[in-house]
Design an enzyme around this catalytic site. Structure first.
Site, PDB file in Angstrom:
ATOM      1  N   HIS A 186     104.567 -25.434  -1.163  1.00  0.00           N
ATOM      2  CA  HIS A 186     103.345 -26.243  -1.041  1.00  0.00           C
ATOM      3  C   HIS A 186     103.285 -26.930   0.329  1.00  0.00           C
ATOM      4  O   HIS A 186     103.427 -28.148   0.434  1.00  0.00           O
ATOM      5  CB  HIS A 186     103.399 -27.258  -2.187  1.00  0.00           C
ATOM      6  CG  HIS A 186     102.216 -28.174  -2.308  1.00  0.00           C
ATOM      7  ND1 HIS A 186     100.992 -27.924  -1.749  1.00  0.00           N
ATOM      8  CD2 HIS A 186     102.091 -29.366  -2.952  1.00  0.00           C
ATOM      9  CE1 HIS A 186     100.158 -28.912  -2.041  1.00  0.00           C
ATOM     10  NE2 HIS A 186     100.812 -29.811  -2.766  1.00  0.00           N
ATOM     11  N   GLU A 287      99.195 -22.525  -0.019  1.00  0.00           N
ATOM     12  CA  GLU A 287     100.479 -22.312  -0.672  1.00  0.00           C
ATOM     13  C   GLU A 287     100.704 -20.841  -1.009  1.00  0.00           C
ATOM     14  O   GLU A 287      99.777 -20.145  -1.430  1.00  0.00           O
ATOM     15  CB  GLU A 287     100.542 -23.109  -1.982  1.00  0.00           C
ATOM     16  CG  GLU A 287     100.217 -24.582  -1.833  1.00  0.00           C
ATOM     17  CD  GLU A 287     100.106 -25.277  -3.188  1.00  0.00           C
ATOM     18  OE1 GLU A 287     100.877 -24.906  -4.103  1.00  0.00           O
ATOM     19  OE2 GLU A 287      99.254 -26.166  -3.325  1.00  0.00           O
TER      20      GLU A 287
END
Length: 318
Positions: A186, A287
């Site tokens: 992330h 991500e």
């Protein structure tokens, strides 16, 4: 007499050369273990051109990635809490063994709230890097109570010769039965201003809108731009995505392997407790993820996923 002087001069030159080499070796420490915020252990890796990355052992979390000019390429929240068991906001959190609230575990799993270890002699992993560190997270008794699967998660964080940053994840099943997991890395990528960027590579793909209970839509726009909160899980995405920063005239190239999905997120001005009010303007997250189809690992086997990111001039096609 001249011969002796010549020999002496050569010896002095040779000695100076040895001293210089030793000094350079001492000055360049490719891996350094030190204390970070609140005394948490972190690893700093550096290459000879001055590029660096920092990784906290808490969460196995990359918190900094700098180029040779010392420019920070990731964003940490101005209100990040470096106090376990709270996850650290910013950098590159590891979301394992569950992405978000897609299963019975706490949101985003538990790997980002565990203390990882440096692994001195990991299993061989072919890679070309100028500096790297290998971390490992092994399932604990507490983990097995909430996710009853024995595993070893190895993470290599590497600086490439061209300035790229590569995170290689290897998840081994140490148990006697198969297990499934969902996963994401992330990264909070630094940008000039969120309103000045767009994301390429997701045209005509389906996505789940995470602001609308993951309702499925198709994205018909050529690029993704930002003027409000956006939280989408794109499905079956290409291995390469691009974040174009018009103001900086730079492009962040996101290359992924073993993770077919991608999440694009920016909270805009939505209140997030550990995110500064103005922080949303400084980052975008794209991500690498595996969510729609969970990854299955059989006993004794290993899954590998790669996230490689680089920054190039926008007029250069990566």
């Amino acid at each position: 007499m001249m011969g002796n002087k010549g020999n002496l001069g050569f010896v002095i030159f040779l000695w100076a050369l040895v001293v210089a080499v030793v000094a350079t070796a001492i000055e360049h420490r490719p891996i350094e273990r030190t204390k970070g915020i609140n005394g948490l252990d972190k690893i700093i890796i550096r290459d000879r051109r001055g590029r660096s990355a920092e990784v906290y052992l808490y969460g196995g979390q990359v918190s900094s990635w700098k180029n040779e000019k010392g420019e920070e390429l990731l964003v940490m929240s101005s209100k990040a809490i470096f106090q376990p068991p709270t996850p650290i906001r910013g950098g590159i959190p590891v979301l394992f063994p569950q992405y978000s609230n897609t299963g019975p575990l706490p949101s985003h799993g538990f790997a980002r709230q565990r203390f990882w270890e440096v692994e001195a002699k990991p299993p061989p992993l072919p890679s070309i890097s100028s500096a790297h560190v290998d971390l490992i997270l092994r399932s604990s008794n507490d983990d097995l109570k909430i996710w009853p699967h024995k595993f070893e998660y190895r993470l290599r964080v590497a600086l490439g010769h061209d300035g790229d940053l590569t995170l290689t994840s290897r998840v081994k099943n140490s148990d006697t039965k198969p297990f499934n997991f969902t996963f994401a890395l992330h990264p909070y990528f630094a940008v000039s201003n969120i309103s000045e960027v767009h994301v390429e590579g997701l045209h005509n793909l389906d996505y789940l809108d995470q602001q609308k209970n993951r309702t499925r839509f198709t994205d018909h726009d050529k690029v993704i731009t930002f003027n409000a909160q956006l939280d989408r899980l794109y499905l079956s995405t290409p291995n390469k995505l691009r974040i174009v920063d018009h103001k900086k005239k730079k492009t962040i190239v996101v290359h992924k392997e073993g993770q077919v999905d991608a999440v694009v997120w920016n909270p805009w001005d939505k209140k997030v407790s550990d995110l500064g009010v103005e922080d949303y303007k400084r980052f975008v997250t794209v991500e690498s993820a595996a969510v729609e189809k969970p990854i299955t690992v059989n006993p004794g086997k290993e899954w590998k996923g790669i996230l490689q990111v680089s920054v190039v001039p926008s007029n250069w096609k990566a």
